[in-house]
Design a protein around this motif. Structure first.
Motif, mmCIF file in Angstrom:
data_model
loop_
_atom_site.group_PDB
_atom_site.id
_atom_site.type_symbol
_atom_site.label_atom_id
_atom_site.label_comp_id
_atom_site.label_asym_id
_atom_site.label_seq_id
_atom_site.Cartn_x
_atom_site.Cartn_y
_atom_site.Cartn_z
ATOM 1 N N GLN A 295 0.832 -1.203 0.000
ATOM 2 C CA GLN A 295 0.000 0.000 0.000
ATOM 3 C C GLN A 295 0.868 1.255 0.000
ATOM 4 O O GLN A 295 0.541 2.268 -0.636
ATOM 5 N N ALA A 296 1.995 1.185 0.686
ATOM 6 C CA ALA A 296 2.878 2.349 0.775
ATOM 7 C C ALA A 296 3.541 2.680 -0.563
ATOM 8 O O ALA A 296 4.005 3.808 -0.758
ATOM 9 N N LEU A 297 3.574 1.718 -1.488
ATOM 10 C CA LEU A 297 4.093 2.024 -2.822
ATOM 11 C C LEU A 297 3.319 3.165 -3.475
ATOM 12 O O LEU A 297 3.855 3.908 -4.289
ATOM 13 N N TYR A 298 2.044 3.289 -3.107
ATOM 14 C CA TYR A 298 1.175 4.306 -3.711
ATOM 15 C C TYR A 298 1.082 5.566 -2.855
ATOM 16 O O TYR A 298 0.294 6.461 -3.157
ATOM 17 N N HIS A 299 1.878 5.639 -1.816
ATOM 18 C CA HIS A 299 1.829 6.790 -0.904
ATOM 19 C C HIS A 299 2.099 8.074 -1.674
ATOM 20 O O HIS A 299 2.930 8.111 -2.592
ATOM 21 N N GLU A 300 1.402 9.132 -1.300
ATOM 22 C CA GLU A 300 1.575 10.399 -2.005
ATOM 23 C C GLU A 300 2.987 10.953 -1.861
ATOM 24 O O GLU A 300 3.469 11.704 -2.718
ATOM 25 N N ASN A 301 3.659 10.591 -0.781
ATOM 26 C CA ASN A 301 5.044 10.999 -0.573
ATOM 27 C C ASN A 301 5.957 10.007 -1.302
ATOM 28 O O ASN A 301 6.037 8.834 -0.933
ATOM 29 N N GLY A 316 10.208 -11.547 -0.284
ATOM 30 C CA GLY A 316 9.957 -12.875 -0.787
ATOM 31 C C GLY A 316 8.727 -12.965 -1.677
ATOM 32 O O GLY A 316 8.105 -11.963 -2.041
ATOM 33 N N PRO A 317 8.333 -14.186 -2.050
ATOM 34 C CA PRO A 317 7.240 -14.396 -2.993
ATOM 35 C C PRO A 317 5.917 -13.766 -2.575
ATOM 36 O O PRO A 317 5.078 -13.471 -3.437
ATOM 37 N N GLU A 318 5.731 -13.555 -1.283
ATOM 38 C CA GLU A 318 4.487 -12.961 -0.795
ATOM 39 C C GLU A 318 4.219 -11.600 -1.446
ATOM 40 O O GLU A 318 3.055 -11.201 -1.598
ATOM 41 N N ALA A 319 5.277 -10.902 -1.847
ATOM 42 C CA ALA A 319 5.112 -9.554 -2.383
ATOM 43 C C ALA A 319 5.002 -9.509 -3.903
ATOM 44 O O ALA A 319 4.635 -8.470 -4.462
ATOM 45 N N VAL A 320 5.302 -10.606 -4.586
ATOM 46 C CA VAL A 320 5.473 -10.549 -6.034
ATOM 47 C C VAL A 320 4.195 -10.162 -6.767
ATOM 48 O O VAL A 320 4.198 -9.292 -7.650
ATOM 49 N N SER A 321 3.068 -10.788 -6.445
ATOM 50 C CA SER A 321 1.817 -10.480 -7.155
ATOM 51 C C SER A 321 1.439 -9.017 -6.992
ATOM 52 O O SER A 321 1.025 -8.356 -7.955
ATOM 53 N N GLY A 322 1.580 -8.483 -5.785
ATOM 54 C CA GLY A 322 1.276 -7.075 -5.561
ATOM 55 C C GLY A 322 2.207 -6.145 -6.318
ATOM 56 O O GLY A 322 1.784 -5.097 -6.817
ATOM 57 N N LEU A 323 3.472 -6.532 -6.427
ATOM 58 C CA LEU A 323 4.429 -5.719 -7.183
ATOM 59 C C LEU A 323 4.108 -5.745 -8.677
ATOM 60 O O LEU A 323 4.223 -4.725 -9.372
ATOM 61 N N ILE A 324 3.682 -6.895 -9.179
ATOM 62 C CA ILE A 324 3.284 -6.984 -10.585
ATOM 63 C C ILE A 324 2.093 -6.074 -10.856
ATOM 64 O O ILE A 324 2.050 -5.363 -11.867
ATOM 65 N N SER A 325 1.137 -6.066 -9.944
ATOM 66 C CA SER A 325 -0.030 -5.184 -10.104
ATOM 67 C C SER A 325 0.400 -3.721 -10.146
ATOM 68 O O SER A 325 -0.156 -2.910 -10.894
ATOM 69 N N ALA A 326 1.394 -3.371 -9.353
ATOM 70 C CA ALA A 326 1.851 -1.981 -9.298
ATOM 71 C C ALA A 326 2.499 -1.536 -10.609
ATOM 72 O O ALA A 326 2.592 -0.337 -10.875
#
Length: 474
Positions: A295-301, A316-326
Motif C-alpha cells: 500500500q505504501a508504494l502508492y503513498h503520495e510521498n 519474498g514471494p508474498e510480495a510478487v503479485s502485488g508488485l506486478i499489479s503496481a
C-alpha cells in the motif's frame, strides 16, 4: 579469527571483513608491491598529467602498469568476495589528482552522469587506489561510515569526527560500496596526490558465498567504525543474500498488530535511517507487513514509496503479485519502485517477466531504464527477454541503451541472438553504450560474438605511447 583464503591467486575476504563491508560500507586494504613499482608508477602518472592532462577512461591503456594493480591477489580477492568471481570492470575509470588545500564536498557518485535507484545489496563497488604514501596531510579520500544506504546526507558538512580516511602507505586502497558518501580531504602539503578510481559490477545474484565463508549466521563484526545508526535486519539480509539466500528473512519475524501499526507510522519518519528500518522490519513481519508495504508504494510521498520498495525487495514471494499489479499504475515513480523491488527478488519474481517486457515500451524513459536492468537481475533469459533487450539498444534514451548492453552481458551465452544488435551498438555515439555492447559480446562468448568483438577492437585500438609529443617515432 579466520585467516584469509588464497584461491587461484585471489586472497579472499574473511567473514569478519565481509561483515565490516556490510555495516561500514568500505574496507581499507593494502597491496604488497615494491617501493620501486610505485615510484615508477608515480613517475608515469606525473608525466602524463603534466604533458597531456587527465587521460580519463584511457587511464589503463595509457599506463599499462596499472593492469598489475587490478590483477593483484588482494584486489581480485576482495572484488570476488563482494561481487562474485565473474565481476566486470566498468569502462569508466578516473585518476583523481589532488593538490588543493581545500576539502571537496561530500557526495555519492552518479552513474557516469546518469541516475538510477541505488541498490542496497552490493551489485556495484569501487576501488580507490593510492600509488603513493598518503598520510592525512596529503588529502586522502574521506568516507562517512555506514552511509551507503542513505539517499539523504544525515550528517553536517563539517561533521568530520566519524570520518574514516583511506590513508596509508603506497598500495593502500579503499574497497567501497558504490553508493557511500565520500569526499576528497584537504591536501595541506600541496604535493601531488593521485587516487586511481575503478568501478566494478556484479554480473549475477550470488548463489553461494564467494568469500572465505565459515560462519553460517549473521553477527556483527568484531570491530567497526562508529556508525550513525544500527540496521540489524538490513545487515542480516545482506549477509544472507551474499550467501545465496535471497529473501531468507521473509516472514521470520512475526509481530503483533500494535508493533506493525507503529512501524507503519515510522515508515513516514523524516529521519531516513528510522524509516528504512521500519521498511525492512515490515518486510519480515509476515503477510500484514507486506500488505502495508504494498500500500505504501502508492503513498503520495514519493520518499515513502521508495523506502517501501526497499522493504518489498526482501519480502519474498508474498510480495510478487502485488508488485506486478503496481507495474500497471499510472504514476511513473510507483512503477519504477515496483520494478526495482522485483529485480532484487531475483528468480522468485520470474512470473513478472512478461509484464516487465511490456515496460520496455513504456512512455517513461525512467521506467524503461529500470525494466531494462531488472530483467537481467531476475535472470530468466527467454527468447522474448533477449529480443526485448536487443530492441532497447536502439532506444531514444541513452541510459536505456547502455543498460540494455549491461543486461545482455549479464545474460551471457543465452543472449547470443542479440549479437547483430550489439554489433550495431558498437557504433553508438555514447561511449558507455559502445563499452557495454563490447562487454556483452565478451560475456556471450560465441564464435560470432568473439569475431564481432575482435573486429571492433582492431578498428578502435589505441596506441598508449602515441602522444602529442611523440606522434610517430620510435
Amino acid at each position: 579469527m579466520a585467516t584469509q583464503l588464497k584461491v587461484a591467486s585471489r586472497l579472499l575476504l574473511t567473514d569478519d571483513q565481509i561483515k565490516k563491508f556490510i555495516t561500514d560500507g568500505f574496507l581499507i586494504l593494502k597491496t604488497d608491491f615494491s617501493k620501486e613499482f610505485h615510484e615508477t608508477l608515480n613517475t608515469q602518472l606525473r608525466m602524463v598529467y603534466e604533458e597531456e592532462g587527465n587521460p580519463g577512461n584511457n587511464l589503463l591503456p595509457r599506463i599499462p602498469e596499472l593492469q598489475k594493480v587490478l590483477e593483484h591477489p588482494v584486489i581480485t580477492g576482495a572484488l570476488t568476495s563482494v561481487l562474485g568471481s565473474d565481476y566486470m570492470l566498468h569502462a569508466h575509470r578516473h585518476g583523481h589528482y589532488n593538490a588543493s588545500p581545500e576539502a571537496g564536498g561530500w557526495h555519492k557518485d552518479s552513474y557516469w552522469g546518469y541516475q538510477r535507484m541505488r541498490n542496497h545489496h552490493p551489485w556495484w563497488a569501487m576501488i580507490m587506489y593510492f600509488p603513493q604514501d598518503t598520510p592525512r596531510e596529503l588529502g586522502p579520500t574521506g568516507i562517512m561510515p555506514g552511509t551507503q544506504n542513505y539517499e539523504t546526507r544525515i550528517f553536517q558538512s563539517d561533521d568530520t569526527k566519524e570520518e574514516a580516511l583511506a590513508s596509508g602507505k603506497a598500495g593502500t586502497f579503499a574497497l567501497i560500496h558504490y553508493d557511500i558518501w565520500h569526499r576528497a580531504t584537504a591536501n595541506v602539503l600541496g604535493e601531488p596526490r593521485f587516487m586511481l578510481k575503478f568501478e566494478f559490477m556484479r554480473m549475477k545474484a550470488p548463489a553461494v558465498p564467494s568469500w572465505a565463508h565459515e560462519e553460517q549466521t549473521w553477527s556483527r563484526p568484531t570491530s567497526s567504525q562508529a556508525l550513525p545508526e544500527q540496521h540489524e535486519v538490513m545487515w542480516e539480509d545482506t549477509w544472507n543474500w551474499l550467501a545465496g539466500k535471497t529473501g531468507s528473512l521473509a516472514g521470520t519475524k512475526p509481530m503483533d498488530e500494535a508493533v506493525v501499526q507503529a512501524l507503519i507510522q515510522q515508515l513516514e519518519d523524516e529521519y531516513e535511517p528510522q524509516a528504512l528500518n521500519a521498511a525492512y522490519e515490515l518486510a519480515c513481519s509476515g503477510k500484514h507487513g507486506v500488505y502495508e508495504l504494498l500500500q505504501a508504494l502508492y503513498h503520495e510521498n514519493i520518499r515513502v514509496s521508495r523506502l517501501a520498495a526497499y522493504g518489498l525487495s526482501i519480502a519474498g514471494p508474498e510480495a510478487v503479485s502485488g508488485l506486478i499489479s503496481a507495474l500497471e499504475n499510472g504514476r511513473r515513480k510507483t512503477v519504477v519502485h515496483a520494478a526495482f523491488a522485483l529485480g532484487e527478488q531475483g528468480p522468485q519474481a520470474a512470473k513478472a517477466v512478461p509484464q516487465l517486457i511490456q515496460c520496455l515500451r513504456h512512455p517513461s524513459e525512467k521506467v524503461r531504464r529500470t525494466a531494462t536492468e531488472v530483467l537481467s537481475m531476475i535472470g530468466e533469459p527467454s527468447e522474448e527477454v533477449v529480443q526485448g533487450l536487443a530492441q532497447c539498444l536502439e532506444d531514444s534514451d541513452v541510459q536505456v541503451r547502455f543498460m540494455a548492453g549491461l543486461s545482455l552481458a549479464r545474460l551471457g551465452p543465452t543472449a547470443s541472438a542479440s549479437v547483430p544488435s550489439l554489433e550495431k551498438a558498437l557504433n553508438d555515439e555514447n561511449r558507455y553504450v559502445r563499452a557495454h555492447a563490447a562487454e556483452a559480446l565478451r560475456y556471450i562468448g560465441t564464435e560470432q560474438a568473439k569475431d564481432t568483438l575482435i573486429q571492433f577492437l582492431f578498428k578502435s585500438r589505441w596506441c598508449p605511447t602515441t602522444t602529442p609529443a611523440n606522434p610517430f617515432y620510435p
